[in-house]
Write a protein that holds these residues in place. Structure first.
Motif, short mmCIF file in Angstrom:
data_model
loop_
_atom_site.label_atom_id
_atom_site.label_comp_id
_atom_site.label_asym_id
_atom_site.label_seq_id
_atom_site.Cartn_x
_atom_site.Cartn_y
_atom_site.Cartn_z
N LEU A 106 25.08 59.10 1.15
CA LEU A 106 25.26 59.73 1.96
C LEU A 106 24.54 59.23 3.53
CD1 LEU A 106 20.48 58.45 1.06
CD2 LEU A 106 21.91 60.48 0.44
N GLN A 107 24.55 59.87 3.82
CA GLN A 107 24.46 59.75 6.21
C GLN A 107 24.40 58.76 6.44
OE1 GLN A 107 22.74 62.05 4.79
NE2 GLN A 107 23.47 64.38 5.68
N GLY A 108 25.68 57.66 7.10
CA GLY A 108 24.99 56.49 6.96
C GLY A 108 25.01 55.38 6.48
N THR A 164 17.92 50.05 1.66
CA THR A 164 17.27 51.56 0.90
C THR A 164 15.77 51.16 -0.06
OG1 THR A 164 19.47 52.41 0.35
CG2 THR A 164 17.69 53.53 -0.51
N TYR A 212 32.15 67.49 9.06
CA TYR A 212 31.26 68.16 9.78
C TYR A 212 30.17 67.08 10.43
CZ TYR A 212 31.78 70.23 5.14
OH TYR A 212 32.13 71.39 4.33
N ARG A 213 30.78 65.30 10.53
CA ARG A 213 29.82 64.62 11.84
C ARG A 213 29.99 64.64 12.94
NH1 ARG A 213 29.87 58.96 12.39
NH2 ARG A 213 31.38 58.91 10.88
N PRO A 214 30.91 65.10 14.19
CA PRO A 214 31.01 64.50 14.89
C PRO A 214 31.70 63.69 15.32
CG PRO A 214 28.45 65.68 15.99
CD PRO A 214 28.76 65.25 13.84
N LEU A 262 22.92 64.91 1.55
CA LEU A 262 22.05 64.25 1.19
C LEU A 262 22.38 64.82 -0.05
CD1 LEU A 262 19.47 66.00 3.79
CD2 LEU A 262 19.97 63.65 2.77
N HIS A 263 21.72 64.26 -0.86
CA HIS A 263 22.01 64.24 -2.85
C HIS A 263 21.43 65.39 -3.53
CE1 HIS A 263 18.72 62.19 -1.67
NE2 HIS A 263 17.85 62.37 -2.95
N GLY A 269 29.13 62.50 4.60
CA GLY A 269 27.38 61.81 4.27
C GLY A 269 27.21 62.81 4.00
#
Lengths: 451, 340
Positions: free
Chosen positions: A109-111, A226, A141-143, A196-197, A194
């Protein structure tokens, strides 16, 4: 707001049972409720908890607990053994390919900490396995994600394969493979974006990357903090892409990390590494037993003992023990002790590993200020030899001089003197207790660990 | 009056208000679709499965809430007050229970303290918003989105790149700055974040900005040194503008479990957090821990992050949040009421 560990929780129930002399099935049931609470507060997934509690109570209702003289200890032991077993045997290693390069894919996931972990993993592979890794920046994708990996590469002096953010990740990975062969890299680590599943498009992208060359390892990177959703995430990633192992990150926080158990039990994939800090060498192998203790809030004695063994000079330790007994402990020894403790690493981390540390008065919100230790050292350095050995002679003017010399205040000096006195008293008590037998020393969970 | 009716009435304000409310509610519904599908369908299943409100029903409801990360204590409290309510109103079958559940959830959420979800910014002059949180929760992304939001409200926004620690963090904020079209005040990687803040405030004052949004490095709340650093950053900002920071927003990952409560408490102690931004709510995680946080620490959620686009940041509304979770069931219930 530290949560109660299992040992603390069980204490109340056990207190009730103690007088009875015999443990009934109902008592076991009540203890199992404590187990359930403790696991839920550690973020173990509810379904996993239910199944686990069922298994454990079958064992407990059987002879083991009912006949035991110390039912509480027995329950903790069963729970811990069962947990350890569930989380897999000893730490597993990386499956290197027979025909290099070995390809490792990082997903999550992200982060969650994929990019940082990619850097750490490359570092470990180079240091411990003597590999020549290539890092691949496939997060377009992520800056600034590419930039982040490049910076890490620079810090570690490791090559990073990047083609900017205009080319598709699949193409980047294809070219990276060519590059790795040409440059004779024996390991390729792919840092993916990252996602989302439940994001089908992006999950498809991972499948496409996976199809380029069958990776030897696909690591799911998961944040140790998590909650209940960990099972969904792990399940989806495993079913869609197929993972070979898990890296648990941010375990240097104060979370119990129940997600580890949830993920393990739904995917059956081993947890291979844990992230223990922001530095590039803070990636450690996973120890199921330590994780079990942690989930149960029992502290991490094994890690602490290992750290102590690695850093404490045995000779000096013996000397110190002798001094404890003979009450000839001086400020010089105190200094020595501080430096030994300091060698073991940040104090708050050490404290965290102590079982029951949360229950010791004054330690509930233990926040250790490292600078405070420096100040203590400065004060002691400002004493003369006589003052160090017989602190009783430190009067007003001497205090003033010491404070001035160490850049502290008289209050600081007073506080230290008082602490030192208290410490001596405590040692006296402890040595007395040891002579009388160990039963009086009650620290929740501690004795069970030393069995 | 049922919760839904009240809610409906609320939406019957002026036409314009109504449209606005509906569009935001829809956004919530969309963003929460996954959450809702899971959560609501579970509640629906439950209602369908149990005709009667009995202990089994309560037990299963408890499990649904636990799986939403609401946390043990808060769930127990909620169950107690639900049992009480059910007894008081003499509810026997499950058809009438959904509205009671959502009412209670909203009540827990709004209990006691005033529930300010709007940003408290200065009408004139510079306002400072400080972002804090652990690593990887989405602080920088949220700042980008919030900058976009404030800018489209006609405010002059500037950003301060206070994460001087993580590799690439400054560049990441710069990309957002370029995307949104706002200026980013930054220094080299590794410089003192407090100094960056000092610079940024000076710059924002000279350039007559309305809002300065400050990024900080992610830090785990048990790292004392890093929390001290955060206190220092906070102090430097207050020294430059006594009323600042006007908002201290804690970014919280919706997937986080019980540790979020410890996070909120520790960050609150260090920087006096005024609100929470619940990020990544577009996944399957439910972020139920915010209920516990609100219940125990009285920190309101101010925004929720529902996606990766610039406009995927929405103001939080407890009623709509809960409504989003229960929407399908409530609509059914209301239809039945209307028929009667």
């Amino acid at each position: 707001m530290a949560f109660e560990g299992l040992a603390e929780r069980l204490q109340g129930t056990i207190q009730k049972i103690k007088g009875k002399g015999k443990v009934s099935e109902a008592d076991v049931k009540e203890m199992m409720r404590d187990v359930r609470y403790a696991l839920l507060e550690a973020d173990v997934n509810l379904k996993v908890v239910k199944e686990f509690v069922k298994n454990v109570s079958d064992r407990a209702v059987g002879q083991e607990v009912m006949k035991s003289l110390t039912p509480g200890q027995q329950v903790i032991k069963i729970v811990k053994d069962e947990l350890t077993e569930l989380m897999g045997g000893e730490q597993s290693h990386i499956a290197f390919s027979q025909r290099p390069p070995t390809v490792i894919m990082m997903v999550g996931l992200q982060g969650a900490g994929k990019t940082t972990t990619t850097g750490k993993l490359a570092n470990v592979l180079r240091k411990k396995y003597n590999k020549k890794p290539l890092l691949v920046a496939a997060d377009i994708y992520r800056p600034a994600a590419v930039k982040q990996l490049e910076t890490l590469g620079k810090q570690l002096s490791l090559p990073v394969f990047a083609l900017g953010t205009d080319i598709s990740p699949v193409e980047i990975v294809k070219q990276a493979m060519e590059h790795a062969k040409a440059e004779h890299h024996d390991v390729v680590i792919i840092d993916t974006a990252g996602r989302l599943h439940i994001d089908e498009t992006l999950m498809q992208e991972l499948k496409d990357i996976r199809a380029i060359k069958e990776p030897d390892e696909v690591f799911l990177v998961v944040d140790a903090m998590t909650g209940q959703d960990a099972v969904n995430v792990a399940n989806n990633f495993n079913e869609t892409i197929g993972i070979t192992g898990v890296v648990l990150t941010k375990l240097d926080g104060d979370t119990r990390g129940g997600a580890a158990l949830s993920i393990r039990s739904v995917t059956q994939k081993p947890i291979k590494f844990v992230g223990m800090g922001e530095k590039m060498d803070a990636l450690e192998p996973f120890h199921p037993e330590r994780m079990a203790s942690r989930i149960l809030g029992m502290g991490d004695m094994m890690s602490l003992i290992e750290k102590a063994q690695a850093n404490v000079d045995e000779e000096k330790a013996k000397e110190l023990e002798e001094k404890f007994r003979t009450q000839s402990f001086t400020f010089d020894d105190f200094l020595e002790q501080i430096s030994q403790v300091k060698k073991m690493g940040p104090l708050d981390e050490i404290l965290k590993m102590l079982p029951g540390a949360g229950k010791i008065k004054g330690l509930e919100n233990a926040k250790v200020d490292e600078k405070q230790m420096d100040r203590v050292e400065a004060i002691i350095y400002s004493m003369n030899t006589q003052e160090k050995t017989t602190p009783e002679i430190i009067n007003g003017p001497r205090k003033k001089r010491i404070a001035k010399g160490s850049g502290t205040t008289i209050q600081d000096v007073n506080r230290l003197l008082k602490q030192f006195e208290d410490m001596k008293k405590m040692m006296k008590q402890m040595t007395n207790m040891q002579q009388k037998g160990k039963k009086k020393m009650k620290m929740p969970g501690l004795d069970s660990l030393f069995k | 009056m049922s919760f839904f009716k009240k809610f409906k009435e609320k939406m019957m304000g002026t036409t314009q208000e109504k449209e606005e409310t509906i569009s935001i509610t829809n956004k919530f519904k969309e963003g929460l679709a996954k959450t809702r599908n899971q959560f609501t369908s579970k509640v629906n299943d439950l209602v369908a499965k149990y005709r009667k409100v009995d202990e089994d029903f309560f037990e299963e409801l408890e499990e649904i809430l636990l799986q939403a990360d609401v946390g043990f204590e808060t769930v127990l409290e909620l169950m107690d007050s639900l049992r009480f309510e059910v007894q008081r109103k003499n509810i026997k079958d499950t058809a009438g229970i959904q509205s009671v559940i959502s009412e209670k959830l909203v009540e827990i959420y709004e209990a006691g303290e005033d529930n300010v979800t709007e940003l408290q910014l200065e009408k004139e002059g510079l306002s400072v918003i400080l972002f804090v949180g652990v690593n990887g929760v989405g602080k920088t992304t949220t700042i980008g989105k919030l900058a976009h939001r404030l800018k489209s409200e006609g405010k002059k926004v500037m950003l301060a790149a206070g994460d001087t620690f993580r590799a690439g963090a400054i560049d990441q904020l710069q990309v957002w700055g370029d995307r949104v079209g706002v200026e980013v005040i930054k220094q080299a990687e590794g410089s003192d974040p407090a100094a960056v803040m000092y610079d940024a405030i000076r710059a924002a004052k000279t350039r007559d900005a309305d809002v300065l949004i400050c990024d900080t490095a992610g830090r785990l709340q048990n790292k004392v040194n890093l929390m001290n650093e955060l206190e220092k950053i906070h102090r430097v900002i207050s020294r430059e503008i006594p009323s600042a920071p006007h908002e201290v927003l804690l970014a919280l990952d919706a997937t986080t479990g019980q540790n979020a409560l410890v996070q909120a408490q520790t960050f609150k102690e260090a920087t006096n957090v005024t609100g929470i931004v619940l990020t990544k709510l577009d996944g399957t995680a439910k972020g139920g821990i915010v209920l516990a946080i609100r219940n125990k620490l009285h920190i309101p959620v101010k925004f929720v992050g529902l996606g990766e686009q610039m406009d995927d940041l929405q103001p939080f509304d407890a009623e709509k949040y809960v409504y989003g979770l229960f929407a399908d069931g409530l609509e059914l219930e209301s239809e039945n009421e209307d028929k009667e």
